[in-house]
Design a protein around this motif. Structure first.
Motif, PDB file in Angstrom:
ATOM      1  N   UNK A  71       3.068  -4.580   3.683  1.00 45.09           N
ATOM      2  CA  UNK A  71       3.911  -5.204   2.669  1.00 45.09           C
ATOM      3  C   UNK A  71       3.384  -6.583   2.296  1.00 45.09           C
ATOM      4  N   UNK A  72       3.025  -7.378   3.288  1.00 43.67           N
ATOM      5  CA  UNK A  72       2.541  -8.723   3.011  1.00 43.67           C
ATOM      6  C   UNK A  72       1.161  -8.700   2.370  1.00 43.67           C
ATOM      7  N   UNK A  73       0.316  -7.767   2.800  1.00 48.90           N
ATOM      8  CA  UNK A  73      -1.015  -7.660   2.200  1.00 48.90           C
ATOM      9  C   UNK A  73      -0.906  -7.256   0.732  1.00 48.90           C
ATOM     10  N   UNK A  74      -0.048  -6.253   0.439  1.00 47.55           N
ATOM     11  CA  UNK A  74       0.144  -5.854  -0.949  1.00 47.55           C
ATOM     12  C   UNK A  74       0.743  -6.957  -1.790  1.00 47.55           C
ATOM     13  N   UNK A  75       1.696  -7.702  -1.245  1.00 48.83           N
ATOM     14  CA  UNK A  75       2.308  -8.812  -1.988  1.00 48.83           C
ATOM     15  C   UNK A  75       1.297  -9.927  -2.232  1.00 48.83           C
ATOM     16  N   UNK A  76       0.437 -10.183  -1.251  1.00 47.00           N
ATOM     17  CA  UNK A  76      -0.594 -11.213  -1.418  1.00 47.00           C
ATOM     18  C   UNK A  76      -1.563 -10.825  -2.526  1.00 47.00           C
ATOM     19  N   UNK A  91      -3.245   1.348  -4.645  1.00 46.96           N
ATOM     20  CA  UNK A  91      -2.287   2.452  -4.518  1.00 46.96           C
ATOM     21  C   UNK A  91      -2.239   2.968  -3.082  1.00 46.96           C
ATOM     22  N   UNK A  92      -3.369   2.957  -2.385  1.00 40.39           N
ATOM     23  CA  UNK A  92      -3.381   3.402  -0.993  1.00 40.39           C
ATOM     24  C   UNK A  92      -2.528   2.482  -0.127  1.00 40.39           C
ATOM     25  N   UNK A  93      -2.602   1.172  -0.372  1.00 41.18           N
ATOM     26  CA  UNK A  93      -1.757   0.241   0.381  1.00 41.18           C
ATOM     27  C   UNK A  93      -0.291   0.468   0.068  1.00 41.18           C
ATOM     28  N   UNK A  94       0.034   0.620  -1.229  1.00 35.81           N
ATOM     29  CA  UNK A  94       1.429   0.858  -1.621  1.00 35.81           C
ATOM     30  C   UNK A  94       1.938   2.180  -1.051  1.00 35.81           C
ATOM     31  N   UNK A 125      -1.268  -0.749 -15.421  1.00 35.95           N
ATOM     32  CA  UNK A 125      -1.347   0.573 -14.806  1.00 35.95           C
ATOM     33  C   UNK A 125      -2.458   0.692 -13.765  1.00 35.95           C
ATOM     34  N   UNK A 126      -3.572   0.028 -13.951  1.00 34.49           N
ATOM     35  CA  UNK A 126      -4.644   0.120 -12.965  1.00 34.49           C
ATOM     36  C   UNK A 126      -4.482  -0.925 -11.860  1.00 34.49           C
ATOM     37  N   UNK A 127      -3.984  -2.090 -12.210  1.00 37.50           N
ATOM     38  CA  UNK A 127      -3.737  -3.122 -11.204  1.00 37.50           C
ATOM     39  C   UNK A 127      -2.305  -3.095 -10.696  1.00 37.50           C
ATOM     40  N   UNK A 128      -1.535  -2.095 -11.113  1.00 39.63           N
ATOM     41  CA  UNK A 128      -0.189  -1.811 -10.602  1.00 39.63           C
ATOM     42  C   UNK A 128       0.776  -2.968 -10.837  1.00 39.63           C
ATOM     43  N   UNK A 151      -1.024  -8.821  -5.058  1.00 46.01           N
ATOM     44  CA  UNK A 151      -0.398  -8.808  -6.372  1.00 46.01           C
ATOM     45  C   UNK A 151      -0.087 -10.217  -6.882  1.00 46.01           C
ATOM     46  N   UNK A 152       0.445 -11.071  -6.030  1.00 42.95           N
ATOM     47  CA  UNK A 152       0.893 -12.393  -6.494  1.00 42.95           C
ATOM     48  C   UNK A 152      -0.212 -13.434  -6.433  1.00 42.95           C
ATOM     49  N   UNK A 153      -0.886 -13.534  -5.295  1.00 44.70           N
ATOM     50  CA  UNK A 153      -1.853 -14.604  -5.107  1.00 44.70           C
ATOM     51  C   UNK A 153      -3.207 -14.297  -5.739  1.00 44.70           C
ATOM     52  N   UNK A 154      -3.536 -13.035  -5.920  1.00 42.72           N
ATOM     53  CA  UNK A 154      -4.859 -12.675  -6.447  1.00 42.72           C
ATOM     54  C   UNK A 154      -4.751 -12.200  -7.893  1.00 42.72           C
ATOM     55  N   UNK A 155      -4.065 -11.082  -8.114  1.00 44.52           N
ATOM     56  CA  UNK A 155      -4.059 -10.480  -9.448  1.00 44.52           C
ATOM     57  C   UNK A 155      -3.306 -11.357 -10.437  1.00 44.52           C
TER      58      UNK A 155
END
Length: 783
Positions: A549-554, A483-486, A335-338, A556-560
């Motif tokens: 979109x790419x920043x949010x995907x990066x 959330x701001x990016x999303x 919920x916090x890291x979406x 979520x996938x590559x960092x979190x």
């Protein structure tokens, strides 16, 4: 004369000698003495007698008034041992004179003054060193404090222990021996303070102001029961490492919790618990008693580690079980890291609906005022709190009928997660200093609503031993950032639904008068001109959408996700790192869900990684304190990898969010205005231009200005990403590239950089894109 000299050496005054050579610098000794004898007498009385008296006076003052227990113990030892030895030396010299010892008394019972001075050889150096030591303890430091001084300028326990340890490295054996004796006294006094904290979870009853653990100021009257102990780094002795100090803090906090709230609920009666704690305290005290002086840093660390593991095995594993900790970590991740994307979508949709309702009820809802158009709307606390219930209802509607048990994580989140105004939570007190969590970007709290809001987690006992308010605040800021990016990406994507602005509908042949057909032709021509004017705007929208979109995907996938998998691999070394993200059902199985906890006999041991972890915890590998430290490293690394510590990047990204909101507002307003203009032209084909057409022209000009701002920020952001990538590629990294295990401690893997993201963001310059009028994309896919 010899009698007066011996009295002067003992610290008494003499009529033949001045009380202070500083006050009477021109004093001359008796004229019946030769110059050589006068010089010897002056040297002995000044460097021995007066220093002896000065040390006694100042040491007594420290013993009576100094706030530090360790400093008082050192001065008491100087008085009771070292100055007593000097007094004993005076008595020995006096006895030798009375016994006419040939080593001092010469022929015809003559006592040469040089013999008396020789008898005290070495004591001038010792008393000089003791005088400097006592003076440094007693006197106040210069303004701003010095090394080993507290905020009031007084010497502290860490300062005196450090000074005495430094004094042992000298070329004089007598000074070294005195320093070693005083080091033993100082460290013994400090250990007595430590015993109270390590065995009972209590701060020392005396000298607590000088102990390196203190109780923080309470935030409010409702926080009286909270554990608010903190480590004061300036008071940590030199042989205690920072990690060891954190372990000591954790041990004392745990014991304080057991003492104030009862020991291990549900495990026997009070008498059994008391006997168990008494046995634990006896074992811990024996470990501390085995330490030798001066205390060796590595041996002290080993002792504290053994105490921590013993406490974890006997009490904390029942008080703070690993499955409970993993449940709260999974809740924070979802919920916090979406991790659960439906939560972000439901939250953004609920807020947008609420703001739309507020705008409809506002008097000036039809006037657009740029990026601050929503700031005139007042959001109350009750309205903010009513948003999350709608979000939970929306997420509950996603559940299928086959899910008999329901979403347990959602039920827990409904109880623990709150959305409130930032003023209620912005001054959360920090209970420990966590690496990477200082100076986090706090620039995205007011993007979801016009008023700054924060998503908080209510940490219930005993989880407050594991999760501090600092870490909850860090999670809240990460949530606002992601959330701001999303949100910006979602709003830009919704612009694609404005078909009137995006497409060129040709009028179909209809029956009617020729004037009507001509009006339809003029209308189609006008729409074609509009599309040409908006083509650069749509290119910018596509550019911004792609970047977000790419920043949010990066992230979520590559960092979190990668960091979370590293943490899971450390928690479950036998299972290894999973090759793909797990579903929620798999996560429940791999992290110890409530079902597996309640029915362990239904699952084989090899299929339950948590059981293996629990066994390792009993062996000291995964105790709660080590898990807490691993989580701190995970969170600090997460903040760094998400670029939250890069003010230059977060400032530009925050400005991009504002300009994107402005651009979206202008596009939505233009869509409404063009609908109005087209309707007027259809109803009045030969009518004159209205105010709507002039407003349309103004909006197109504003869109051009907003587009240029967004273009510039996009270019700047990509440049900053390239700069960050080059710095990381050069090895300028906090955590390094060492893997995730160093002496079985969790160390996150640093990513190879942002090169994967930058390969997708092959951003063309605004000049190149302006020349490509037919190209609506601002980015090129890298081949």
């Amino acid at each position: 004369m010899i009698h007066e000299l011996l009295l002067s050496l003992s610290g008494h005054t003499s009529p033949f000698l001045p009380e202070s050579y500083e006050k009477t610098p021109n004093f001359t000794v008796n004229e019946h003495l030769s110059p050589a004898e006068g010089a010897l007498l002056t040297s002995v009385s000044k460097n021995l007698g007066q220093k002896h008296g000065s040390i006694t006076t100042k040491a007594n003052d420290v013993v009576a008034n100094h706030p530090s227990t360790v400093c008082r113990a050192v001065c008491a030892s100087i008085l009771s041992k070292h100055l007593v030895q000097f007094q004993q030396k005076i008595l020995e010299v006096e006895k030798s004179i009375l016994d006419e010892d040939s080593s001092i008394v010469g022929a015809y019972s003559i006592v040469p003054l040089s013999s008396i001075v020789g008898a005290f050889d070495g004591w001038e150096r010792r008393l000089g060193w003791l005088s400097k030591l006592v003076e440094s303890i007693r006197s106040e430091a210069s303004a701003g404090g010095t090394r080993g001084s507290n905020a009031q300028g007084m010497y502290t326990s860490s300062g005196i222990i450090g000074s005495l340890r430094d004094a042992t490295h000298t070329g004089y054996p007598d000074i070294e021996q005195m320093a070693l004796d005083l080091v033993k006294v100082a460290e013994t006094a400090w250990l007595k303070q430590l015993v109270s904290w390590l065995l009972y979870g209590k701060l020392p009853s005396t000298g607590a102001v000088d102990f390196f653990i203190s109780q923080a100021a309470q935030g409010s009257e409702n926080d009286e029961a909270k554990l608010t102990f903190v480590v004061r780094s300036e008071l940590i002795p030199p042989f205690v490492e920072q990690a060891t100090a954190s372990s000591i803090l954790f041990i004392g906090k745990s014991l304080n919790y057991l003492r104030t709230r009862g020991a291990t609920p549900g495990e026997g009666d009070d008498l059994d618990n008391s006997l168990a704690m008494s046995d634990i305290q006896t074992r811990h005290l024996s470990r501390l008693s085995s330490l030798t002086f001066p205390i060796n840093a590595s041996r002290f660390t080993t002792t504290i580690r053994s105490i921590r593991l013993s406490l974890s095995k006997d009490a904390l594993q029942k008080l703070l079980p690993l499955p409970k900790v993993l449940d709260i970590l999974r809740l924070l991740k979802d919920f916090f890291l979406l991790e659960r994307g439906e939560f972000a979508l439901a939250l953004i949709s609920a807020v947008d609906e609420r703001l739309a309702d507020k705008q409809k009820s506002a008097m000036d809802k039809s006037k657009l005022k740029g990026p601050d158009s929503l700031k005139h709307i007042m959001i109350k606390e009750g309205e903010v709190k009513s948003i999350l219930p709608r979000v939970w209802s929306t997420m509950a509607s996603f559940q299928t009928l086959d899910d008999e048990d329901g979403d347990q994580d959602l039920d827990v989140a409904r109880e623990l997660i709150e959305l409130s105004l930032e003023s209620k939570a912005q001054h959360l007190k920090s209970s420990r200093d966590v690496q990477g969590l200082s100076n986090l970007a706090n620039k995205f709290q007011d993007l979801l609503l016009p008023t700054a809001t924060v998503l908080t987690l209510r940490v219930e006992p005993p989880l407050e031993l594991f999760l501090s308010s600092t870490e909850v605040t860090a999670y809240a800021r990460i949530h606002a950032y992601l959330l701001a990016i999303r949100r910006a990406h979602l709003h830009l994507s919704k612009l694609m639904t404005l078909s009137r602005l995006r497409r060129d509908p040709r009028p179909s042949p209809t029956s009617g008068a020729s004037e009507r057909l001509q009006a339809q032709g003029r209308l189609a021509f006008g729409r074609s001109e509009r599309l040409k004017e908006l083509r650069p705007v749509w290119a910018t929208v596509a550019s911004a959408t792609f970047l977000l979109a790419e920043l949010g995907a990066y992230f979520q996938s590559e960092v979190i996700q990668r960091s979370w998998m590293e943490l899971q691999a450390w928690l479950h070394p036998a299972a290894g790192t999973p090759s793909r993200p797990q579903s929620r059902e798999e996560k429940h199985l791999s992290t110890g869900s409530r079902d597996s906890e309640s029915s362990p006999q239904k699952q084989p041991a090899e299929a339950t990684p948590v059981a293996g972890v629990a066994n390792q915890s009993e062996a000291g590998l995964r105790d709660p304190e080590r898990l807490m430290m691993a989580h701190q490293k995970f969170l600090g690394f997460l903040c760094q990898s998400l670029l939250l510590d890069r003010d230059s990047f977060t400032d530009r990204l925050r400005a991009l969010m504002t300009d994107v909101d402005h651009l979206c507002a202008l596009m939505n307003r233009l869509h409404i205005i063009q609908q109005s203009v087209d309707l007027e032209k259809q109803l009045h084909p030969t009518g004159t231009s209205s105010n709507s057409e002039s407003e349309e022209a103004r909006l197109i000009d504003d869109l051009a200005s907003a587009r240029r701002k967004v273009d510039g920020l996009l270019t700047t952001l990509v440049g900053l990403l390239r700069d960050i990538d080059s710095r990381r590629a050069g090895g300028n990294s906090t955590y390094g590239l060492k893997g995730h295990k160093v002496d079985d401690e969790f160390v996150p893997k640093m990513s190879n950089g942002l090169d994967r993201l930058l390969l997708k963001l092959d951003y063309t310059s605004p000049q190149t894109r302006a020349s490509q009028s037919s190209d609506a994309d601002a980015f090129r896919w890298s081949e």
